[in-house]
Motif scaffolding. Sequence first.
Motif, PDB file in Angstrom:
ATOM      1  N   THR A 121       0.872  -1.176   0.000  1.00  0.00           N
ATOM      2  CA  THR A 121       0.000   0.000   0.000  1.00  0.00           C
ATOM      3  C   THR A 121       0.906   1.222   0.000  1.00  0.00           C
ATOM      4  O   THR A 121       1.765   1.342   0.872  1.00  0.00           O
ATOM      5  N   CYS A 122       0.732   2.092  -0.974  1.00  0.00           N
ATOM      6  CA  CYS A 122       1.467   3.358  -0.978  1.00  0.00           C
ATOM      7  C   CYS A 122       0.597   4.408  -0.326  1.00  0.00           C
ATOM      8  O   CYS A 122      -0.482   4.712  -0.837  1.00  0.00           O
ATOM      9  N   LEU A 123       1.073   4.935   0.782  1.00  0.00           N
ATOM     10  CA  LEU A 123       0.366   6.051   1.392  1.00  0.00           C
ATOM     11  C   LEU A 123       0.924   7.282   0.692  1.00  0.00           C
ATOM     12  O   LEU A 123       2.100   7.629   0.869  1.00  0.00           O
ATOM     13  N   ALA A 124       0.104   7.880  -0.141  1.00  0.00           N
ATOM     14  CA  ALA A 124       0.588   8.827  -1.133  1.00  0.00           C
ATOM     15  C   ALA A 124       0.177  10.259  -0.818  1.00  0.00           C
ATOM     16  O   ALA A 124      -0.933  10.687  -1.169  1.00  0.00           O
ATOM     17  N   PRO A 125       1.070  11.032  -0.176  1.00  0.00           N
ATOM     18  CA  PRO A 125       0.723  12.431   0.085  1.00  0.00           C
ATOM     19  C   PRO A 125       0.551  13.176  -1.239  1.00  0.00           C
ATOM     20  O   PRO A 125       1.319  12.968  -2.178  1.00  0.00           O
ATOM     21  N   SER A 126      -0.457  14.017  -1.289  1.00  0.00           N
ATOM     22  CA  SER A 126      -0.709  14.804  -2.501  1.00  0.00           C
ATOM     23  C   SER A 126       0.396  15.846  -2.654  1.00  0.00           C
ATOM     24  O   SER A 126       1.156  16.113  -1.724  1.00  0.00           O
ATOM     25  N   THR A 127       0.453  16.441  -3.816  1.00  0.00           N
ATOM     26  CA  THR A 127       1.445  17.487  -4.062  1.00  0.00           C
ATOM     27  C   THR A 127       1.237  18.659  -3.084  1.00  0.00           C
ATOM     28  O   THR A 127       2.191  19.245  -2.582  1.00  0.00           O
ATOM     29  N   LEU A 169       9.825   5.103   2.192  1.00  0.00           N
ATOM     30  CA  LEU A 169       9.609   3.730   2.684  1.00  0.00           C
ATOM     31  C   LEU A 169       8.714   3.731   3.921  1.00  0.00           C
ATOM     32  O   LEU A 169       7.979   2.786   4.165  1.00  0.00           O
ATOM     33  N   ALA A 170       8.775   4.807   4.691  1.00  0.00           N
ATOM     34  CA  ALA A 170       7.904   4.928   5.863  1.00  0.00           C
ATOM     35  C   ALA A 170       6.456   5.211   5.446  1.00  0.00           C
ATOM     36  O   ALA A 170       5.547   5.207   6.272  1.00  0.00           O
ATOM     37  N   HIS A 171       6.255   5.475   4.158  1.00  0.00           N
ATOM     38  CA  HIS A 171       4.902   5.647   3.609  1.00  0.00           C
ATOM     39  C   HIS A 171       4.455   4.434   2.806  1.00  0.00           C
ATOM     40  O   HIS A 171       3.469   4.493   2.071  1.00  0.00           O
ATOM     41  N   THR A 172       5.229   3.349   2.875  1.00  0.00           N
ATOM     42  CA  THR A 172       4.901   2.163   2.088  1.00  0.00           C
ATOM     43  C   THR A 172       4.584   1.006   3.026  1.00  0.00           C
ATOM     44  O   THR A 172       5.456   0.556   3.776  1.00  0.00           O
ATOM     45  N   VAL A 210      -2.559  -1.237  13.763  1.00  0.00           N
ATOM     46  CA  VAL A 210      -1.166  -0.794  13.602  1.00  0.00           C
ATOM     47  C   VAL A 210      -0.550  -1.538  12.420  1.00  0.00           C
ATOM     48  O   VAL A 210      -0.616  -2.759  12.356  1.00  0.00           O
ATOM     49  N   LEU A 211      -0.001  -0.778  11.475  1.00  0.00           N
ATOM     50  CA  LEU A 211       0.486  -1.392  10.233  1.00  0.00           C
ATOM     51  C   LEU A 211       1.977  -1.134  10.050  1.00  0.00           C
ATOM     52  O   LEU A 211       2.472  -0.051  10.362  1.00  0.00           O
ATOM     53  N   GLY A 212       2.692  -2.137   9.542  1.00  0.00           N
ATOM     54  CA  GLY A 212       4.144  -2.031   9.385  1.00  0.00           C
ATOM     55  C   GLY A 212       4.540  -1.421   8.052  1.00  0.00           C
ATOM     56  O   GLY A 212       3.887  -1.627   7.043  1.00  0.00           O
ATOM     57  N   THR A 213       5.644  -0.638   8.062  1.00  0.00           N
ATOM     58  CA  THR A 213       6.143  -0.021   6.833  1.00  0.00           C
ATOM     59  C   THR A 213       7.486  -0.627   6.433  1.00  0.00           C
ATOM     60  O   THR A 213       8.116  -1.334   7.219  1.00  0.00           O
ATOM     61  N   TYR A 214       7.934  -0.307   5.232  1.00  0.00           N
ATOM     62  CA  TYR A 214       9.238  -0.769   4.748  1.00  0.00           C
ATOM     63  C   TYR A 214      10.397   0.016   5.356  1.00  0.00           C
ATOM     64  O   TYR A 214      11.537  -0.243   5.055  1.00  0.00           O
ATOM     65  N   THR A 217      -3.282  -5.464  16.001  1.00  0.00           N
ATOM     66  CA  THR A 217      -2.523  -5.560  14.767  1.00  0.00           C
ATOM     67  C   THR A 217      -3.448  -6.092  13.699  1.00  0.00           C
ATOM     68  O   THR A 217      -4.541  -6.557  13.978  1.00  0.00           O
ATOM     69  N   SER A 218      -2.992  -6.009  12.472  1.00  0.00           N
ATOM     70  CA  SER A 218      -3.836  -6.438  11.372  1.00  0.00           C
ATOM     71  C   SER A 218      -4.040  -7.940  11.395  1.00  0.00           C
ATOM     72  O   SER A 218      -3.257  -8.689  11.960  1.00  0.00           O
ATOM     73  N   ALA A 219      -5.102  -8.370  10.732  1.00  0.00           N
ATOM     74  CA  ALA A 219      -5.420  -9.790  10.669  1.00  0.00           C
ATOM     75  C   ALA A 219      -4.372 -10.569   9.874  1.00  0.00           C
ATOM     76  O   ALA A 219      -4.255 -11.770   9.987  1.00  0.00           O
ATOM     77  N   ASP A 220      -3.597  -9.859   9.073  1.00  0.00           N
ATOM     78  CA  ASP A 220      -2.628 -10.548   8.219  1.00  0.00           C
ATOM     79  C   ASP A 220      -1.334 -10.792   8.981  1.00  0.00           C
ATOM     80  O   ASP A 220      -0.498  -9.925   9.089  1.00  0.00           O
ATOM     81  N   SER A 221      -1.191 -11.983   9.497  1.00  0.00           N
ATOM     82  CA  SER A 221      -0.040 -12.244  10.330  1.00  0.00           C
ATOM     83  C   SER A 221       1.251 -12.345   9.525  1.00  0.00           C
ATOM     84  O   SER A 221       2.319 -12.109  10.035  1.00  0.00           O
ATOM     85  N   THR A 222       1.138 -12.692   8.227  1.00  0.00           N
ATOM     86  CA  THR A 222       2.369 -12.893   7.467  1.00  0.00           C
ATOM     87  C   THR A 222       3.115 -11.602   7.198  1.00  0.00           C
ATOM     88  O   THR A 222       4.325 -11.586   7.170  1.00  0.00           O
ATOM     89  N   SER A 223       2.381 -10.526   7.009  1.00  0.00           N
ATOM     90  CA  SER A 223       3.108  -9.301   6.707  1.00  0.00           C
ATOM     91  C   SER A 223       2.783  -8.201   7.713  1.00  0.00           C
ATOM     92  O   SER A 223       3.042  -7.047   7.490  1.00  0.00           O
ATOM     93  N   ALA A 224       2.215  -8.590   8.823  1.00  0.00           N
ATOM     94  CA  ALA A 224       1.867  -7.623   9.856  1.00  0.00           C
ATOM     95  C   ALA A 224       3.130  -7.124  10.551  1.00  0.00           C
ATOM     96  O   ALA A 224       4.197  -7.713  10.414  1.00  0.00           O
ATOM     97  N   PRO A 225       2.991  -6.041  11.272  1.00  0.00           N
ATOM     98  CA  PRO A 225       4.159  -5.365  11.800  1.00  0.00           C
ATOM     99  C   PRO A 225       4.699  -5.959  13.087  1.00  0.00           C
ATOM    100  O   PRO A 225       5.343  -5.273  13.850  1.00  0.00           O
ATOM    101  N   ALA A 226       4.440  -7.220  13.332  1.00  0.00           N
ATOM    102  CA  ALA A 226       4.913  -7.843  14.553  1.00  0.00           C
ATOM    103  C   ALA A 226       6.420  -7.624  14.695  1.00  0.00           C
ATOM    104  O   ALA A 226       6.922  -7.404  15.784  1.00  0.00           O
TER     105      ALA A 226
END
Length: 394
Positions: free
Chosen positions: A243-249, A272-275, A290-294, A351-360
């Motif tokens: 997911t790209c959290l994309a700030p507008s211009t 990466l902190a927005h991805t 709570v979601l994990g970023t790159y 945390t999110s339901a997705d344990s495989t890519s969650a921010p644990a």
Amino acid sequence: MLLSLAPLTVSLAALGFANAQTAPEELSSSLEGYDELSLFRSLLSAAPQALSTSLSGKTSNITVIVPTNDAITAYLNESKVSDVTELNIDDIETFFSYHVLVASLKASDFGDHTVVPTLLQGEEYNNRSAGPQLEQEFGSKATGQVLIATKRTDTSRRTKRQKLSGPTVDVRAGLAQDAEMTAVDGKWGPKNVNTFQIVNKVLIPPRTCSTTIRGQGDKLGALDSSLNKTELYPTLDTTPNVTCLAPSTEAFKKAGNPHQSLSKADLTGALLAHTLKQVTYTSFLEDGMVLGTYNDTTVTVHIKGDDIYFNNAKIIEPNVLTNNGLLHILDAVIGPEDETSSTSTATASKTSADSTSAPASTSTSDSSTKDNAASAFSISYPGAVALAAGLLIF
Ligand SMILES: *[C@@H]1O[C@H](CO)[C@@H](O)[C@H](O)[C@H]1NC(C)=O
Ligand SMILES: *[C@@H]1O[C@H](CO)[C@@H](O)[C@H](O)[C@H]1NC(C)=O
Ligand SMILES: *[C@@H]1O[C@H](CO)[C@@H](O)[C@H](O)[C@H]1NC(C)=O
Ligand SMILES: *[C@@H]1O[C@H](CO)[C@@H](O)[C@H](O)[C@H]1NC(C)=O
Ligand SMILES: *[C@@H]1O[C@H](CO)[C@@H](O)[C@H](O)[C@H]1NC(C)=O
Ligand SMILES: *[C@@H]1O[C@H](CO)[C@@H](O)[C@H](O)[C@H]1NC(C)=O
């Protein structure tokens, strides 16, 4: 490349798509009474095997979204051909695949930003996995690319042409395309197990982040420029489930134009902190998640009325689908989670339901060994750890 369809018909039939043969005919005969759907029927009769291939055996419990003649005329024009028989066979298969939903759905099945899997596969259009919520709702085979459907609440009906009447459902496809579906709840197939609905545009399949972001023009120009400068696009475009959290211009401007002021390394860390490391359709977001970023940081979801925030930043345009996930366009650059707001709203922090890519995991070594995608990012962009103070302070 334009193929003559006739020899292809023969060869595909010879491959034996046995009983799927009947689906195009059954669908076509159910559409017979609808004058405004005649071009779709022409397409079906020009390339019935393309539909059979797209269905790949799934001939019951499906919904076909049928574009009107106006929609197909515009599509032909954009494809620079004058007749459905001139379309490229691969394009026709893509077309059919993205217009077939994996369940027989009626007007009442569409809610607010309902995520609906289609049969569209192939990395070019679908380099993401379904995730637990979609699997639970539509079954483990519902791995195709999705559409987002929102039923209008103002129940106004069209009455001019009786046959085209039904509730209006707003459909979001790739490249932020918005179309209008009329939920006529048409029936077709043996025992009427299938449904058809009518749509006013040919739906555009989701594409890469770069194509999608550039398709937004000035609105995401500063983000585009940042991704160019940091050379993050090749990685971003080929990493599944993001997911790209994309700030507008405008949001970049408010933050002092970090795409211009920051070094390449600092800007990389900020991007990466927005991805996010997972696909977050808005309908699956919950307050306090709570979601994990790159960048190995986390962001917290806040839902306030109809508004959804990631930390301080509000979504101004949700669910812009890409082949590998989606973007949410934000009104601000994401700053650190504010302590006071986090303690007051994160009472049910989860945390999110997705344990495989969650921010644990919050340690770099943990995530880079466990997660191919993460290591692709960290190998290519060691500068990510150097972070931009400018982005964090308001
Ligand atoms: C077809 O597209 C061209 C531009 O590519 C446009 O000028 C023309 O009006 C379109 N024709 C129709 C029938 O939509
Ligand atoms: C993508 O996310 C899903 C769950 O949302 C997960 O099962 C799958 O392994 C992920 N795929 C990759 C390549 O990360
Ligand atoms: C159709 O598919 C949906 C989603 O997988 C499922 O819930 C439903 O029971 C199916 N209906 C029939 C009649 O098989
Ligand atoms: C980013 O790079 C692409 C490809 O070189 C270019 O077309 C685009 O205009 C650039 N974006 C910005 C905002 O400069
Ligand atoms: C899809 O993701 C894989 C990684 O799982 C990547 O190697 C591939 O290039 C991606 N495909 C496309 C078309 O982006
Ligand atoms: C990114 O990660 C670095 C190193 O872990 C950290 O110091 C920084 O605060 C993070 N920046 C953002 C914007 O999340």
